[in-house]
Design an enzyme around this catalytic site. Sequence first.
Site, PDB file in Angstrom:
ATOM      1  N   GLY A 369       0.820  -1.197   0.000  1.00  0.00           N
ATOM      2  CA  GLY A 369       0.000   0.000   0.000  1.00  0.00           C
ATOM      3  C   GLY A 369       0.857   1.250   0.000  1.00  0.00           C
ATOM      4  N   PRO A 370       0.220   2.410  -0.114  1.00  0.00           N
ATOM      5  CA  PRO A 370       0.960   3.672  -0.167  1.00  0.00           C
ATOM      6  C   PRO A 370       1.702   3.944   1.141  1.00  0.00           C
ATOM      7  CG  PRO A 370      -1.343   3.945  -0.851  1.00  0.00           C
ATOM      8  CD  PRO A 370      -1.229   2.603  -0.238  1.00  0.00           C
ATOM      9  N   PRO A 371       2.684   4.869   1.104  1.00  0.00           N
ATOM     10  CA  PRO A 371       3.412   5.212   2.335  1.00  0.00           C
ATOM     11  C   PRO A 371       2.479   5.838   3.382  1.00  0.00           C
ATOM     12  CG  PRO A 371       4.537   6.049   0.382  1.00  0.00           C
ATOM     13  CD  PRO A 371       3.204   5.586  -0.068  1.00  0.00           C
ATOM     14  N   GLY A 372       2.769   5.559   4.649  1.00  0.00           N
ATOM     15  CA  GLY A 372       2.051   6.209   5.736  1.00  0.00           C
ATOM     16  C   GLY A 372       0.699   5.622   6.066  1.00  0.00           C
ATOM     17  N   THR A 373       0.402   4.417   5.571  1.00  0.00           N
ATOM     18  CA  THR A 373      -0.916   3.823   5.836  1.00  0.00           C
ATOM     19  C   THR A 373      -0.882   2.839   6.998  1.00  0.00           C
ATOM     20  OG1 THR A 373      -0.437   2.242   4.063  1.00  0.00           O
ATOM     21  CG2 THR A 373      -1.830   4.116   3.509  1.00  0.00           C
ATOM     22  N   GLY A 374       0.248   2.706   7.700  1.00  0.00           N
ATOM     23  CA  GLY A 374       0.301   1.887   8.911  1.00  0.00           C
ATOM     24  C   GLY A 374       0.721   0.453   8.695  1.00  0.00           C
ATOM     25  N   LYS A 375       1.424   0.152   7.581  1.00  0.00           N
ATOM     26  CA  LYS A 375       1.826  -1.238   7.302  1.00  0.00           C
ATOM     27  C   LYS A 375       2.810  -1.749   8.352  1.00  0.00           C
ATOM     28  CE  LYS A 375       3.396  -0.230   3.222  1.00  0.00           C
ATOM     29  NZ  LYS A 375       3.094   1.211   3.241  1.00  0.00           N
ATOM     30  N   THR A 376       3.815  -0.927   8.644  1.00  0.00           N
ATOM     31  CA  THR A 376       4.847  -1.358   9.597  1.00  0.00           C
ATOM     32  C   THR A 376       4.275  -1.464  11.009  1.00  0.00           C
ATOM     33  OG1 THR A 376       6.548  -0.290   8.240  1.00  0.00           O
ATOM     34  CG2 THR A 376       7.127  -0.818  10.514  1.00  0.00           C
ATOM     35  N   SER A 692      -7.100   4.649 -18.326  1.00  0.00           N
ATOM     36  CA  SER A 692      -8.382   4.985 -17.685  1.00  0.00           C
ATOM     37  C   SER A 692      -9.087   6.165 -18.340  1.00  0.00           C
ATOM     38  CB  SER A 692      -8.158   5.298 -16.200  1.00  0.00           C
ATOM     39  OG  SER A 692      -7.613   4.178 -15.539  1.00  0.00           O
ATOM     40  N   LYS A 735     -10.881   6.859  -7.042  1.00  0.00           N
ATOM     41  CA  LYS A 735     -11.428   7.768  -8.051  1.00  0.00           C
ATOM     42  C   LYS A 735     -12.793   8.308  -7.637  1.00  0.00           C
ATOM     43  CE  LYS A 735      -9.011   5.546 -11.914  1.00  0.00           C
ATOM     44  NZ  LYS A 735      -9.133   4.705 -13.124  1.00  0.00           N
TER      45      LYS A 735
END
Length: 785
Positions: A369-376, A692, A735
Site C-alpha cells: 500500500g501507499p506510504p504512511g498507511t500503517g503497514k509497519t 483509464s 477515483k
Amino acid sequence: MSDRIKPLSDEIPRDEDGRLVLPLIPLRGLTIFPNMVLHFDIGREKSINALEKAMINDQYIFLVTQKDETTDLPTREDFYEIGTIARIKQMLRLPGDSIRVLVEGITRGRIDKMIIEVPYFKCTVEQIDDNEPVRNTARSEALKRSVLAAFDEYLTLNQKMSPETYASVATINETGRFADVVASHLDVKPEEKQKILECLDINERLDALYDLLTREIQILNIENDISSKVKTQINRNQKEYYLREQMRAIQEELGGEEEGEDEIQQWRDQLAALDLPEKTAEKIEKEIKRFSYMQPSSAEGTVIRTYIETILSLPWNKESKTEIDLKKAEEILDEDHYGLQKVKERVLEYLAVVQLSQSMKGPILCLVGPPGTGKTSIVRSIARSINREYVRMSLGGVRDEAEIRGHRRTYIGAIPGRIINCIKEAGTKNPVFLFDEVDKIGADFRGDPASALLEVLDPEQNKEFTDHYLETPFDLSNVMFITTANTTSTIPRPLLDRMEVIEVEGYTEEDKLQIAKKYLVPKMIEASGLKKKQIRISDRAIRSLINYYTRESGVRNLEREIANLCRKVARKIVTEGDGTYSVKPDNIEEYLGKKRFRFDKIKGKKEIGVTTGLAWTIVGGETLFIETTAVPGTGKLQLTGQMGDVMQESARTGISYIRSIADKLGIDENFYKEKDIHIHIPEGAVPKDGPSAGVTMCVAMISTLTGRPARKDIAMTGEITLRGNIMPVGGIREKVLAAHRAGIKKVLIPKECEKDLDEIPEKVREQMDFVLLTHVREAVKEVLE
C-alpha cells in the site's frame, strides 16, 4: 653457445635490393639474442605455418617480441621492429598440436617491409651487424669490467642462477657478444631485454646493460632484506609457541589452570546445555578443540573465539510462548489502528489457522500500500497480540547478498547476516520478523539479495537455513515472516510468488479525521509538552489540514502538520503566557501559512470539448479536466499535458473509433484530413499515463466535432477498444472519493467494475449515482446533449 657468429647461408631468399626474405614468428614473453641457443614452444596456427615454411626452405627464421604478451592474434603493430635472425636446429611435435623448437640466434635484424600476414607472417629483413670498434677503447673496456662485476654481484644475490654462469661469460672476448650473453641471463621483463637488443652501438649497449644490472641488484637487496625479516618473525613466533606450550605443561604439573582453560570448559558446558543437532554439536566441539591448541591472542584464535561465541549465543531451542486469543488480538488491532478492516480480517484468519494447526507453515503475508498507511505499525501490533518478540529488517537499498546470508569466515571481519543477527537480538527462535520495503531491494556485482530471500521465505526450505558465517543449518520454520511494500511491480516474480499480497488501501477523508482525533492529536500534544486544555483543534480545522496542507494516501504528513501546529502553540504559550488556543479553518493560515494544495471543485455546467475524467495516483484519486479543440489543418493529432505512451495510444484509439461511426454522429467523414485535433490535460507539469482516460478523451473529441456541450458535473473512467467497448480499470474506490470531494454527483464506470463499489464507504455511495458502462455510446448519451 657458439664461439663465433656463423655466416648466413647464401640460399636464403632475397629481394631486389638484397634484403633477406624470411618467415616471422612473434614471441610472447621471450626475447632472443644473437649467439643464444634455447628452445621454446609454439602453438598458434600462424607461427606453426611460419616454422614449417622455414624448415622447407633453409631453416632460417626471424624472431621478434610481442609488445603485449596477452594478445592472441597479433598484427604488425603488436610486435617490435628489431628482432633476431635465427636458425632452426631442432623441431619436436608435442601432444596437443604444439611444437617445441630449438633455435640459435645468428644476428640482429630489422623489419623492412611486411610481405604477407596470412597464413603466416613473411617480411623482408635488413641484417644489422654489431658496430664493433676496431680496438677496445679504455671506455669500452671499463664498461665491460663494470658490467662483469655487477653481473657477478647479481649472480650472488639471485639464488635461481647457477654459479658456473659467471665463468662462461667471463671468457667471452667480443664486447657485443659479451653484452648479449649477459642480457640473455637476466631475469627481467621482455621490454627491458628489448631495449638492450635495440642498442646497436656497443658502448650504448654496455651503458644500458650496466644501468639495468644496477637496478636489479638494488631490487634483489630489498627482496632479500624483506625475506630475512619475515624469516626472523616466523622463528620468533615459533619460539613463543614452544615457550607457551612449556608454560602450560609446567602449570599443569603444578595443578594450576590457564584462564583459557576456564573459557573452553565454559563453552563446553554451554554446548552440552543447548542440546544442538548432532552434526552442529560435532562442528562446534571441533572448533573448541582447535582453539585449545593455538595461541588465544593470535589472529586465527580471535576469529575462532568470535565464531564459537556467536554460535553459542543463538536461541537454538528458546521460544516465546505463543498466546493466540483472537478476541484479544482483534481488540489490540482495533486499539492501534483505525479502519483497515480487510487487513485486520486477513490477519485474524491467519492467526486462527495457526492456532488450529499449531504450525507456522503457510503463506508469507505481504502488506502492499501507499506510504504512511500503517503497514509497519500493524506488524508490531500483530507481535504484541500473540505475545511474540518483534524484529524489523529494512531491505530498502540492500544490494549485497551478504546482508542476508552473511560473509564466509575466510574474509577479514566476517559477520553473520542480518537475519541471524536479528534472531540473536530477539533472543527467541520464533519472533515476528518484518522485512520492510521489500520492493526496494537491489542487486549488483555483490550478488542478488532477492534470490537469497527465496530460501528464507519458503516454508519448505527455511527449516535448514544456512548462513555463510555459521556454516551450519538454523531452523527458521517457526518464525512468522511478514513483508511490506509500496508496490508489487518492482518485487522479483519468484519472490512475489512466495507471498500472499494484502492490499492496504489509502484512507478516506473521514478515516483521516478519525485517526487524527483518536491517535495523532493526543500523541502530538503529549510530545510537545502541552496539556489538553491549552490547545483545541476543531474537526473543520483537521479537514483543512487534510485537504489543503497534505496530499497523501496515508497520514504521515498529516502527523507532521499536527506536530507543527502544536509547536506553534507551544511557542505562543512560552512567549505570550498560558491560555487556551483554538485552531479553526479561519485562523489556520496564521499557524501554517498559505494553503499548499487545492482540489478541483466543479464550476459551470456545460462546455463544448471539456469533459471530467478520474485518475488514480499513489496519494489517492484525482479529477482530470480533459480539453479538446479542432482547428482547420491536415489531420494532425496533438497531445499535451505530459501524457504517457499508454494514454497517447488511448487517444489514437478514440480517433479511430470516431472515424468508424462518423456518419452516425453527424460528423464530416473527412474530418481527420481537414482538421487538426488538440487534446490537453491541465497541470501540464504532472506526468500522466494509463488507459483509464480513454472514454473521457473519446467523449471530449465527439463533443468538439459535433458541437454538442458536455456536462462537467459528470465524471467518468474506463478503457476503450476500437469497437467502442468499455474495459475495466483499477482504483475505482480512490477515483470515486476524488469525484465526491469535487462535488460530483454522478460517476460513469465500466460495468465490470461493479464489484469494486462495495469498497466505497456507505456514506459516499448514498450521496452519488453510478452508471455502469459497456459502450462509449452510453457515455455519450449521459454526458452530451
